[in-house]
Each structure stands twice: as structure tokens, then as C-alpha cells.
Motif scaffolding. Structure first.
Motif, PDB file in Angstrom:
ATOM      1  N   GLU A  30       0.070  -1.573   0.092  1.00 44.65           N
ATOM      2  CA  GLU A  30      -0.060   0.214   0.255  1.00 44.65           C
ATOM      3  C   GLU A  30       0.568   1.579  -0.206  1.00 44.65           C
ATOM      4  O   GLU A  30       0.511   2.479  -1.145  1.00 44.65           O
ATOM      5  CB  GLU A  30      -0.999  -0.263   1.004  1.00 44.65           C
ATOM      6  CG  GLU A  30      -1.880  -0.868   1.433  1.00 44.65           C
ATOM      7  CD  GLU A  30      -2.756  -1.600   2.249  1.00 44.65           C
ATOM      8  OE1 GLU A  30      -2.645  -0.508   3.082  1.00 44.65           O
ATOM      9  OE2 GLU A  30      -3.554  -1.835   1.715  1.00 44.65           O
ATOM     10  N   VAL A  33       2.224   1.740  -3.698  1.00 42.94           N
ATOM     11  CA  VAL A  33       0.763   2.650  -4.561  1.00 42.94           C
ATOM     12  C   VAL A  33       0.491   3.565  -4.360  1.00 42.94           C
ATOM     13  O   VAL A  33       0.259   4.565  -5.225  1.00 42.94           O
ATOM     14  CB  VAL A  33       0.019   1.174  -4.254  1.00 42.94           C
ATOM     15  CG1 VAL A  33      -1.998   1.936  -4.906  1.00 42.94           C
ATOM     16  CG2 VAL A  33      -0.287   0.099  -5.476  1.00 42.94           C
ATOM     17  N   ALA A  34       0.712   3.779  -2.802  1.00 40.15           N
ATOM     18  CA  ALA A  34       0.602   5.452  -2.930  1.00 40.15           C
ATOM     19  C   ALA A  34       1.368   5.975  -3.218  1.00 40.15           C
ATOM     20  O   ALA A  34       1.453   7.901  -3.648  1.00 40.15           O
ATOM     21  CB  ALA A  34       0.631   5.271  -1.081  1.00 40.15           C
ATOM     22  N   THR A  35       2.951   5.554  -3.524  1.00 43.53           N
ATOM     23  CA  THR A  35       3.777   6.504  -3.858  1.00 43.53           C
ATOM     24  C   THR A  35       4.109   6.823  -4.667  1.00 43.53           C
ATOM     25  O   THR A  35       4.069   7.135  -5.813  1.00 43.53           O
ATOM     26  CB  THR A  35       5.366   6.022  -3.412  1.00 43.53           C
ATOM     27  OG1 THR A  35       5.149   5.450  -1.921  1.00 43.53           O
ATOM     28  CG2 THR A  35       6.721   7.213  -3.638  1.00 43.53           C
ATOM     29  N   GLY A  37       1.420   5.291  -7.524  1.00 41.45           N
ATOM     30  CA  GLY A  37       0.336   5.014  -8.503  1.00 41.45           C
ATOM     31  C   GLY A  37      -1.146   5.929  -7.455  1.00 41.45           C
ATOM     32  O   GLY A  37      -0.955   6.776  -7.217  1.00 41.45           O
ATOM     33  N   ASP A  38      -2.125   5.127  -8.574  1.00 44.32           N
ATOM     34  CA  ASP A  38      -3.435   5.405  -8.200  1.00 44.32           C
ATOM     35  C   ASP A  38      -3.545   5.605  -6.677  1.00 44.32           C
ATOM     36  O   ASP A  38      -3.955   4.389  -6.352  1.00 44.32           O
ATOM     37  CB  ASP A  38      -4.585   6.046  -9.604  1.00 44.32           C
ATOM     38  CG  ASP A  38      -5.859   6.064  -8.635  1.00 44.32           C
ATOM     39  OD1 ASP A  38      -5.481   6.944  -7.591  1.00 44.32           O
ATOM     40  OD2 ASP A  38      -6.672   5.787  -9.480  1.00 44.32           O
ATOM     41  N   PRO A  39      -3.856   6.113  -5.561  1.00 48.80           N
ATOM     42  CA  PRO A  39      -4.054   5.659  -4.104  1.00 48.80           C
ATOM     43  C   PRO A  39      -5.218   4.902  -3.981  1.00 48.80           C
ATOM     44  O   PRO A  39      -6.039   3.978  -3.230  1.00 48.80           O
ATOM     45  CB  PRO A  39      -4.132   6.957  -3.046  1.00 48.80           C
ATOM     46  CG  PRO A  39      -3.865   8.183  -4.258  1.00 48.80           C
ATOM     47  CD  PRO A  39      -3.370   7.309  -6.147  1.00 48.80           C
ATOM     48  N   GLY A  40      -6.525   5.460  -4.505  1.00 51.18           N
ATOM     49  CA  GLY A  40      -7.877   5.051  -4.671  1.00 51.18           C
ATOM     50  C   GLY A  40      -8.376   4.263  -3.096  1.00 51.18           C
ATOM     51  O   GLY A  40      -8.601   5.246  -2.070  1.00 51.18           O
TER      52      GLY A  40
END
Length: 107
Positions: A30, A33-35, A37-40
Motif C-alpha cells: 500500500e 501504490v500510494a507513492t 500509483g493511484d491511491p484509490g
């Protein structure tokens, strides 16, 4: 309970170690992904892996701050504390079941 037994039930037990590994891998995933990509819905996976303890910590935070905007450091601490509490509970349950299996095998 001694600190050594607490450590053994929380970290050194195979079931607890696998659980903590899964939660740790989820947190690393996570964070990546937050760094990059799209955090969603980032954060929901580790939050659900540590439920219900993390939910209790978050509800306590909502009561403390009086708003649904709980600080991120508190939510992260609740996830970590929830994972540790549940790893201890898994370790204690595993040791209890192993003890019962040993006693029935000796009879």
C-alpha cells in the motif's frame, strides 16, 4: 505473564509470524501504490486485515478528536497495535490448541 512469553506468543509463534508477515506485506504494497500509483482505496486492505482491533482504535480516535478526520499517525498506530494484539491472540490460541492436542495424545 513474563515478557519472554509475551514475545514468544506474539512474534515467535509460526501462526503469528505468518499473520504479521501478511500485514507487513500489505503495508509495504500500500505504501508503494500510494507513492507510485493511484491511491484509490489504499489503506483499506491493512485496515481490514487488522479488524476488529483497528476499528476499535479508530472509533476511540473519533471520540478523542470529536470529528471523523482522525490524524494519519493515529490510524497507522491503530493498525500496528491491532496487528500486534491479534498476533498475540493467534499465538495464545495456537498454544492452547497445541496443549490440548498434546494432552489428548498422551492419554
Amino acid at each position: 505473564m513474563h515478557a519472554r512469553a509475551l514475545f514468544r506468543l506474539t512474534f515467535a509463534n509460526p501462526v503469528s509470524a505468518v499473520y504479521l508477515g501478511i500485514v507487513g506485506a500489505s503495508l509495504v504494497f500500500e505504501a508503494l501504490v500510494a507513492t507510485f500509483g493511484d491511491p484509490g482505496f489504499v489503506g483499506i486492505r491493512s485496515f481490514l486485515l487488522t479488524a476488529p482491533a483497528s476499528l476499535l482504535f479508530t472509533m476511540l480516535g473519533i471520540d478523542l478528536w470529536g470529528t471523523t478526520e482522525v490524524p494519519y499517525w493515529y490510524v497507522t498506530g491503530g493498525i500496528v497495535a491491532g496487528a500486534l494484539v491479534q498476533a498475540f491472540a493467534l499465538g495464545a490460541l495456537t498454544e492452547t490448541l497445541r496443549g490440548r492436542l498434546r494432552r489428548t495424545a498422551m492419554r
